[in-house]
Design a protein around this motif. Structure first.
Motif, short mmCIF file in Angstrom:
data_model
loop_
_atom_site.label_atom_id
_atom_site.label_comp_id
_atom_site.label_asym_id
_atom_site.label_seq_id
_atom_site.Cartn_x
_atom_site.Cartn_y
_atom_site.Cartn_z
N VAL A 394 -8.42 -0.88 -0.28
CA VAL A 394 -7.15 -1.19 -1.07
C VAL A 394 -6.71 -0.06 -1.92
CG1 VAL A 394 -6.29 -3.10 -2.31
CG2 VAL A 394 -7.64 -3.65 -0.39
N ASP A 395 -5.50 0.07 -1.98
CA ASP A 395 -4.85 0.86 -3.00
C ASP A 395 -3.61 0.20 -3.40
OD1 ASP A 395 -6.11 3.00 -2.48
OD2 ASP A 395 -4.76 3.93 -1.03
N PHE A 396 -3.29 0.37 -5.08
CA PHE A 396 -2.42 -0.83 -5.63
C PHE A 396 -2.07 0.00 -6.85
CE2 PHE A 396 -1.31 -3.63 -9.08
CZ PHE A 396 -0.23 -4.47 -8.37
N HIS A 406 -7.81 2.53 -6.20
CA HIS A 406 -8.03 3.51 -5.34
C HIS A 406 -9.05 3.26 -4.13
CE1 HIS A 406 -5.57 6.20 -7.88
NE2 HIS A 406 -6.03 5.78 -8.85
N ASP A 407 -8.82 3.17 -3.02
CA ASP A 407 -9.83 2.75 -2.03
C ASP A 407 -11.05 1.96 -2.30
OD1 ASP A 407 -8.57 5.05 -0.52
OD2 ASP A 407 -9.81 6.42 -1.70
N ILE A 441 -0.71 -5.79 -2.39
CA ILE A 441 -1.40 -4.43 -2.42
C ILE A 441 -0.50 -3.49 -1.79
CG2 ILE A 441 -3.63 -5.32 -2.30
CD1 ILE A 441 -3.60 -4.67 0.74
N ASN A 442 -0.49 -2.44 -2.01
CA ASN A 442 0.40 -1.26 -1.45
C ASN A 442 -0.24 -0.63 -0.08
OD1 ASN A 442 0.30 -0.49 -4.57
ND2 ASN A 442 2.37 -0.86 -3.86
N GLY A 599 -9.93 2.86 -11.70
CA GLY A 599 -9.42 2.27 -10.63
C GLY A 599 -10.33 2.73 -9.41
N ARG A 600 -11.51 3.06 -9.48
CA ARG A 600 -12.53 3.28 -8.35
C ARG A 600 -13.73 2.81 -8.70
NH1 ARG A 600 -10.31 7.53 -5.15
NH2 ARG A 600 -8.83 8.77 -6.22
#
Length: 628
Positions: A394-396, A406-407, A441-442, A599-600
């Protein structure tokens, strides 16, 4: 998120807002407006009739009496009585249409507020994250209130003026076409002046309403943060900020009103000049044998004032009209905000087991839930709700230029407890926002019991999730009603069972009226710990299979935390739980702990496994560096 610009729906133009507002006024009030129009015609006819009657009064009654040695006033008295009746009819008609318009205005404003609030419930969380709450409140109060005066006063005044202008113009034309031309030239000058002034003030009135909304937002922010302001001796800085916002409002209001306030004196002076010119020209026509009598000149002067007076009245209302249209533009901008999109077709239903062990939908409450998934052939598949939540790559990003996650790949099996730890801004709360679909999510995929959550109706998805936040919101109502907010059909017994589970029952019984104690001002009479216990009880009464605890114990003292932790252990039993916590002692018994940074997910594992790795979690737990 809070530093994003307010990029909402474009504010409609005043012209577009006027058309939409007119349609809303007519809707549901058509018959009333017909009566208003009839009353306005009667009122205008009475006014014009009285002016026209002035010619006959002077020429046919007063002048003959002046030539009599023994005047008899009976006919004059009868004429005056007729004139009085005419005025009385106009007065009654004016009273009736103004009274009806008050009803029309209040019905319209109620409809507008209802539609605004209803539409606001459909807006996404993003809208509230990117708009100052005080500015939104200003739309409900200041902007809606500007419509009240326009609907109840300005609109009927405009309708009355329009009818009067037509009636008076016809009467003037019959009396003297030469004097009518003089009046039209003066009126043309008035209209040009009004248009020039209105054009300049209109833009400033729109800016004034926007600045007023910003001022309300700033005031609300300062009121909510008053303790912080005083603790850090920030009073002077707060005043400086207020002065800047207030100065901007004063500047836009000054520019708007300086033009609008010039308008009425200008109209009056042009009207007075017209009166003098008409009298001079009328006298010249009469002296030259043009057929005008003294009564006709007096009546025409009265009609000329009656012709320009409506224009002056409209000019007088221009301030309120322009401000109201500016307010209406902001109201319709809120109504035009894009509602939260939901294309899901999978719903949540109550089910029961059949004799062969299959799931069957039922209307009775069984506390067994399943996802009802439709298929193209008209059949349905039922998947039992167990609370299996998984993230796949998931990326957002809240904004395209600032990626947050990120991922992200993780899974929470039914009944497991997952904890997220990391510094502020690492993305912990964002993950829970994605589970609720407050944001989409993006890239990547999130599944719930094997179903892509994009396919699940948002209402049903959120119904299956319970959440306890760090900032507790309590509503005006009793303690019982605030707990029942988690499930509106919960019985009193279920409410009390949930309170006992959250260890809130004991302190609730010590309140003046127990569960029926009234709470106001976000539960200001309670301690932070007590408010949090009620929030946990609210989540408990909902009885969801998945629970999200976002810093649920961070605002509670150590003694209260032990009580809350006991209640939360009971609350979490048998459920899938996502925990966000800065107090690492609250996540030790999690099945898996995710350490996030920028974000990871940089570490994952049980408490013992992460301690053995002696990585970031080990340093956080042993205090090698602060989580903040």
């Amino acid at each position: 998120m809070t530093d994003q610009k307010n990029q909402g729906a474009a504010i409609p133009t005043p012209q577009g807002a006027a058309g939409r507002l007119f349609r809303m006024i007519v809707q549901g009030n058509a018959l009333r407006l017909v009566f208003v129009l009839i009353a306005i015609v009667i009122s205008a006819a009475a006014s014009v009739g009285a002016s026209v009657f002035l010619e006959s009064l002077i020429d046919d009654y007063i002048k003959p009496l002046l030539l009599m040695e023994n005047p008899v006033f009976d006919k004059l008295l009868h004429a005056l009585m007729g004139m009085a009746c005419l005025y009385a009819a106009g007065l009654i008609a004016t009273y009736l249409y103004n009274r009806i318009m008050v009803t029309v205005s209040q019905r319209t404003l109620k409809s507008i507020r209802d539609k605004m609030f209803s539409h606001m419930q459909s807006l996404p969380i993003r809208y509230f994250d990117t708009h100052a709450h005080g500015d939104i409140m200003s739309v409900y109060t200041n902007d809606v209130d500007t419509l009240r005066q326009m609907i109840s006063q300005s609109i009927p005044q405009a309708m009355s003026s329009a009818v009067s202008i037509v009636a008076v113009f016809c009467s003037m034309l019959v009396m003297s076409w030469q004097l009518t031309i003089v009046v039209l030239i003066c009126v043309a000058v008035m209209l040009v002046a009004a248009r020039m002034i209105a054009r300049r003030s209109g833009a400033y009135f729109i800016q004034q309403q926007m600045d007023l909304g910003r001022l309300n937002g700033y005031i609300e922010e300062m009121i909510e943060g008053q303790k912080v302001v005083k603790v850090f001796c920030h009073e002077e800085k707060a005043e400086e900020g207020f002065d800047k916002v207030n100065d901007k409002l004063a500047a836009s209001a000054r520019k708007a009103n300086q033009y609008a306030n010039v308008l009425m004196p200008a109209m009056n002076n042009i009207g007075n000049l017209q009166y003098v010119i008409v009298a001079i020209v009328g006298g010249a026509i009469a002296l030259s044998g043009g057929g005008l009598t003294l009564g006709a000149i007096a009546a025409f002067l009265q009609l000329s004032k009656a012709f320009t007076q409506p224009i002056s009245q409209i000019s007088q209302q221009l301030n309120a009209i322009v401000m109201a249209l500016a307010g209406a533009a902001r109201v319709f901008a809120l109504m035009d905000e894009e509602p939260e999109q939901d294309h899901g077709d999978v719903t949540l239903v109550n089910v029961k087991y059949t004799q062969d062990g299959a799931l069957a939908e039922t209307t009775e409450r069984t506390n067994i839930w399943a996802w009802k998934e439709p298929h193209a052939d008209g059949t349905y598949t039922y998947t039992k709700l167990t609370g299996d939540v998984r993230f796949f790559d998931v990326d957002f990003a809240y904004t395209p230029d600032k990626p947050i996650l990120h991922d992200i790949t993780l899974y929470a099996k039914p009944g497991q407890k997952l904890a997220f730890v990391g510094s502020t801004g690492a993305g912990k709360t964002t993950i829970t926002n994605l589970i609720n679909r407050f944001y989409d999510i993006n890239d990547g995929k999130i599944t719930y019991d094997g179903i892509d959550i994009k396919r699940i109706c948002k209402r049903d998805l959120r119904q299956s999730l319970g959440i306890v936040l760090q900032d507790t919101n309590l509503f005006t109502g009793t303690v019982r009603e605030n707990i029942r907010y988690g499930r509106l059909d919960a019985t009193d017994e279920e409410v009390e069972v949930a309170a006992k589970l959250a260890n809130a029952d004991e302190f609730i019984h010590r309140l003046p009226q127990g569960y029926d104690t009234m709470l106001t001002d976000n539960g200001a009479s309670l301690s932070q710990g007590q408010r949090q216990l009620i929030a946990i009880a609210r989540a408990a009464v909902a009885d969801p299979p998945v629970m999200i605890l976002d810093e649920a114990t961070s605002s509670i003292d150590t003694r209260t935390e032990s009580l809350v932790q006991q209640g939360m252990d009971g609350l979490m039993y048998g459920r899938t739980v996502f925990v966000i916590a800065h107090r690492l002692s609250t996540v030790r018994n999690s099945n898996a702990i995710m350490v996030l940074e920028h974000g990871r997910i940089i570490e994952r594992g049980s408490h013992e496994e992460l301690i053995a790795q002696k990585g970031v979690y080990y340093q956080l737990y042993t205090g090698a560096f602060e989580m903040e």
